[in-house]
Design an enzyme around this catalytic site. Sequence first.
Site, PDB file in Angstrom:
ATOM      1  N   SER A  23       0.835  -1.208   0.000  1.00 25.12           N
ATOM      2  CA  SER A  23       0.000   0.000   0.000  1.00 25.12           C
ATOM      3  C   SER A  23       0.866   1.253   0.000  1.00 25.12           C
ATOM      4  O   SER A  23       0.599   2.209  -0.745  1.00 25.12           O
ATOM      5  CB  SER A  23      -0.925   0.003   1.225  1.00 25.12           C
ATOM      6  OG  SER A  23      -1.830  -1.072   1.186  1.00 25.12           O
ATOM      7  N   ARG A  46       1.144   7.751   5.817  1.00 23.73           N
ATOM      8  CA  ARG A  46       0.314   6.872   6.637  1.00 23.73           C
ATOM      9  C   ARG A  46      -1.104   7.439   6.792  1.00 23.73           C
ATOM     10  O   ARG A  46      -2.077   6.679   6.864  1.00 23.73           O
ATOM     11  CB  ARG A  46       0.942   6.644   8.010  1.00 23.73           C
ATOM     12  CG  ARG A  46       0.303   5.517   8.800  1.00 23.73           C
ATOM     13  CD  ARG A  46       1.080   5.203  10.059  1.00 23.73           C
ATOM     14  NE  ARG A  46       2.299   4.469   9.812  1.00 23.73           N
ATOM     15  CZ  ARG A  46       2.393   3.134   9.826  1.00 23.73           C
ATOM     16  NH1 ARG A  46       1.316   2.404  10.043  1.00 23.73           N
ATOM     17  NH2 ARG A  46       3.547   2.543   9.609  1.00 23.73           N
ATOM     18  N   HIS A  49      -2.828   6.531   3.638  1.00 24.16           N
ATOM     19  CA  HIS A  49      -3.130   5.109   3.726  1.00 24.16           C
ATOM     20  C   HIS A  49      -4.376   4.859   4.570  1.00 24.16           C
ATOM     21  O   HIS A  49      -5.208   3.997   4.252  1.00 24.16           O
ATOM     22  CB  HIS A  49      -1.927   4.372   4.324  1.00 24.16           C
ATOM     23  CG  HIS A  49      -2.134   2.912   4.558  1.00 24.16           C
ATOM     24  ND1 HIS A  49      -2.284   2.390   5.823  1.00 24.16           N
ATOM     25  CD2 HIS A  49      -2.222   1.866   3.703  1.00 24.16           C
ATOM     26  CE1 HIS A  49      -2.437   1.070   5.733  1.00 24.16           C
ATOM     27  NE2 HIS A  49      -2.414   0.729   4.464  1.00 24.16           N
TER      28      HIS A  49
END
Length: 226
Positions: A23, A46, A49
Amino acid sequence: MTPVQNTVTEQLTAAGRAIEHDSFAIIDAEVGPHAYSDEQWPLVRRMIHANADFEFNGLTRFHPHAMQAGLRAVLKGGTPIVADVEMICVGLSKPRLAHFGLSTQHYISDADVIRAAQAENSTRAVQAMRKAQRLGQLDGAIVGIGNAPTALIELVRLIREEGVRPALVIAMPVGFVAAAESKDLMMGVDEVPWVAIQGRKGGSTLVVAAIHALLSLAEAAQKAGV
């Protein structure tokens, strides 16, 4: 030489680690240009994500000392994480927090907080920040606000009027009433490091993602002997 890999702040299974790493690789490939530093980008990535939203490339803003301050707070151990809502505390990985001796606190559901909010016609979030201050929990803390703009507005007041000095403020309340304005207030603060999201977007999930990014960077620093 093979770099030392994080263990505490990684997914617990090989399959989980592969999905997360893939990812991140997709995000890096698709994100396009950005102006974030090498230490800032893992936090922004992050967050992307966590929400599959590339707009956080650009919406995420950093005080010049935010990353260094956040890493110091994690690495010294024992730092409280004060949240506006329980969701942040529940979302954070307990083993990752325990590795650094970190604890989480939230006061929004406390009976005395509710009574004070009713008596003063304010919000529970405001009174929760005041309680955290009375208990000495804000100075030196990582403060994460993902839900309540009024908590962030009160925190800015405490910083400016009462000299409160958190180690880092993660300012990401989501919503339509005062959310963008509260973050604008925080981004006008020079005395305390902060990470903030410009505009209406935000949420507790993003605060959790930002803190997990700090924990991952802190583990890497530990392993590198920094």
